[in-house]
Enzyme design. Structure first.
Site, PDB file in Angstrom:
ATOM      1  N   LEU A 274      54.120  -6.081 -17.079  1.00 35.82           N
ATOM      2  CA  LEU A 274      53.519  -6.770 -15.943  1.00 35.82           C
ATOM      3  C   LEU A 274      54.419  -6.656 -14.717  1.00 35.82           C
ATOM      4  O   LEU A 274      53.951  -6.356 -13.607  1.00 35.82           O
ATOM      5  CB  LEU A 274      53.265  -8.229 -16.300  1.00 35.82           C
TER       6      LEU A 274
ATOM      7  N   GLN B  37      33.140  -4.102  -9.532  1.00 38.86           N
ATOM      8  CA  GLN B  37      34.192  -3.673 -10.448  1.00 38.86           C
ATOM      9  C   GLN B  37      33.753  -2.367 -11.093  1.00 38.86           C
ATOM     10  O   GLN B  37      32.634  -2.248 -11.595  1.00 38.86           O
ATOM     11  CB  GLN B  37      34.469  -4.738 -11.512  1.00 38.86           C
TER      12      GLN B  37
ATOM     13  N   GLU C 147      56.638  -4.335 -14.187  1.00 41.45           N
ATOM     14  CA  GLU C 147      56.610  -2.922 -13.795  1.00 41.45           C
ATOM     15  C   GLU C 147      55.383  -2.621 -12.943  1.00 41.45           C
ATOM     16  O   GLU C 147      55.473  -1.946 -11.909  1.00 41.45           O
ATOM     17  CB  GLU C 147      56.603  -2.043 -15.051  1.00 41.45           C
TER      18      GLU C 147
ATOM     19  N   SER D 117      29.586  -5.260 -11.940  1.00 41.31           N
ATOM     20  CA  SER D 117      30.405  -4.224 -12.545  1.00 41.31           C
ATOM     21  C   SER D 117      29.531  -3.044 -12.961  1.00 41.31           C
ATOM     22  O   SER D 117      28.429  -3.241 -13.483  1.00 41.31           O
ATOM     23  CB  SER D 117      31.138  -4.783 -13.771  1.00 41.31           C
ATOM     24  N   GLU D 118      30.045  -1.837 -12.723  1.00 46.46           N
ATOM     25  CA  GLU D 118      29.365  -0.589 -13.135  1.00 46.46           C
ATOM     26  C   GLU D 118      27.947  -0.486 -12.574  1.00 46.46           C
ATOM     27  O   GLU D 118      27.008  -0.138 -13.287  1.00 46.46           O
ATOM     28  CB  GLU D 118      29.334  -0.463 -14.655  1.00 46.46           C
TER      29      GLU D 118
ATOM     30  N   LYS E 157      57.305  -7.468 -19.396  1.00 47.21           N
ATOM     31  CA  LYS E 157      58.070  -6.428 -18.699  1.00 47.21           C
ATOM     32  C   LYS E 157      57.135  -5.401 -18.075  1.00 47.21           C
ATOM     33  O   LYS E 157      57.387  -4.910 -16.974  1.00 47.21           O
ATOM     34  CB  LYS E 157      59.036  -5.749 -19.668  1.00 47.21           C
TER      35      LYS E 157
ATOM     36  N   HIS F 230      28.305  -7.965 -15.836  1.00 43.05           N
ATOM     37  CA  HIS F 230      29.181  -6.992 -16.486  1.00 43.05           C
ATOM     38  C   HIS F 230      28.492  -5.632 -16.629  1.00 43.05           C
ATOM     39  O   HIS F 230      29.100  -4.587 -16.378  1.00 43.05           O
ATOM     40  CB  HIS F 230      29.606  -7.528 -17.856  1.00 43.05           C
TER      41      HIS F 230
ATOM     42  N   TYR G 150      35.490 -10.541 -24.106  1.00 43.01           N
ATOM     43  CA  TYR G 150      36.864 -10.155 -24.417  1.00 43.01           C
ATOM     44  C   TYR G 150      37.447 -11.056 -25.508  1.00 43.01           C
ATOM     45  O   TYR G 150      38.387 -11.822 -25.279  1.00 43.01           O
ATOM     46  CB  TYR G 150      37.748 -10.245 -23.174  1.00 43.01           C
TER      47      TYR G 150
END
Length: 341
Positions: free
Chosen positions: A295, A180, A297, A160-161, A293, A130, A63
């Site tokens: 986050l 994940q 929400e 993951s996957e 904001k 991953h 990432y």
């Protein structure tokens, strides 16, 4: 871990962990959907997440500079490390523009050392494979991860996957704490009798962490054209939901979802997350955002109740969505590996 009390928690697998129902996906803080904001803004976002009790953080070595950014935050806040449950991943490699995963024991060891150096930490709480590379028997990868656990570099193992069979084989070597997988109102293959992944995870007592719980933002209803997701660095324009033959039909579904949300006094994003949370206490969505904001929400969705009738209607609407999920095109979704010889 006092900060955890601000967000509803549930048992995370069978190993005695209690984690927030909603995690914080950090992929987009490093520019997956747009150019990354300045460090000052991103570090401030991490401060805000912590202040809200949003302390289940999920990143990966691929990432962008996410692990480096986290390293800066932990260096500035060493006393808060004990409150953060940090997950990272290894195995995705992009070579010549193509996905070329490696889940070999050798790469696993190289990757954790690089991640720990970037993070400036002696260990991570959860370490995921991953993507499975289709070459390495999963037993070999998991055995290496067990060695890393024994060395104090990781505390819990995840995948993951993966396929149901891969999960079962991995779990036979060492208990897997979490899988994940992409899971949202529009991506429900995990539930199907074909994959049997949700069924298997529940049989084994493995937590289910849901990436892209808002469909890469599509379920928020804020992105309605390809142009909306064609900014610098935005990868979402390739999502099949935005294909010309699919988009018009899918917008009709999104508008109907928005009507249900409006009637409940919430946003479409909150409705989508609340639907996912309603699928079971073992379900942990990890929505990502670069906006404090948003986050807030997302966190508010944990207090939203979905009725049986709403659940039925939402599933019926989701059945009308056209376009496969992007991961199914990569060839590494629900990954299997060769048998151990």
């Amino acid at each position: 871990m006092a900060a955890l009390s601000k967000v509803p928690t549930r048992a995370f697998g069978k190993l005695g962990l209690e984690l927030p129902r909603l995690g914080f996906g950090l992929m987009n803080t490093s520019g997956t959907y747009n150019l990354p904001p300045p460090d000052s803004e991103r570090l401030s976002l991490l401060d805000h997440a912590y202040s809200k009790g949003q302390v289940f953080w999920d990143t990966a070595d691929e990432y962008g500079d996410s692990e480096d950014l986290l390293g800066k935050w932990f260096a500035a806040n060493p006393e808060k490390r004990k409150d953060i449950f940090l997950a990272t991943k290894f195995g995705i490699r992009i070579i010549d523009g193509k996905l070329n995963p490696s889940s070999s024991p050798e790469y696993c060891r190289q990757a954790i050392e690089k991640s720990l150096k970037r993070l400036g930490l002696p260990y991570v709480d959860l370490y995921y494979i991953h993507r499975l590379d289709k070459v390495t028997p999963i037993e070999k990868t998991v055995q290496t991860m067990v060695e890393l656990k024994n060395e104090g570099k990781i505390k819990h193992l995840g995948i993951s996957e993966c396929s149901a069979e891969s999960l079962r084989r991995a779990h036979a070597v060492h208990p897997i704490t979490a899988i994940q997988i992409e899971y949202s109102l529009f991506c429900r293959e995990i539930e199907s009798p074909k994959t049997k992944l949700l069924e298997t995870a529940r049989e084994l007592g493995v937590a289910v962490v849901c990436y892209s719980p808002l469909g890469n933002g599509f379920l928020t209803g804020r992105y309605r054209t390809v142009e909306d997701v064609s900014g610098p660095g935005d990868r979402r324009k390739v999502l099949p939901w935005y294909a010309p033959d699919n988009l018009t039909k899918n917008l009709v579904v999104l508008d109907k979802i928005a009507e249900i949300a409006k009637a409940k006094g919430i946003t479409s994003a909150q409705l989508a997350l609340a639907w996912l949370l309603a699928q079971g206490d073992d379900i942990f969505p990890i929505p990502g955002t670069s906006n404090s904001k948003r986050l807030d929400e997302n966190l508010a969705s944990a207090s939203v109740t979905i009725t049986e009738e709403e659940e039925k209607i939402l599933r019926q609407l989701a059945n009308e969505v056209v376009g496969e999920r992007f991961q199914s095109r990569t060839g590494f979704a629900y990954g299997d590996t060769p048998p151990l010889e």
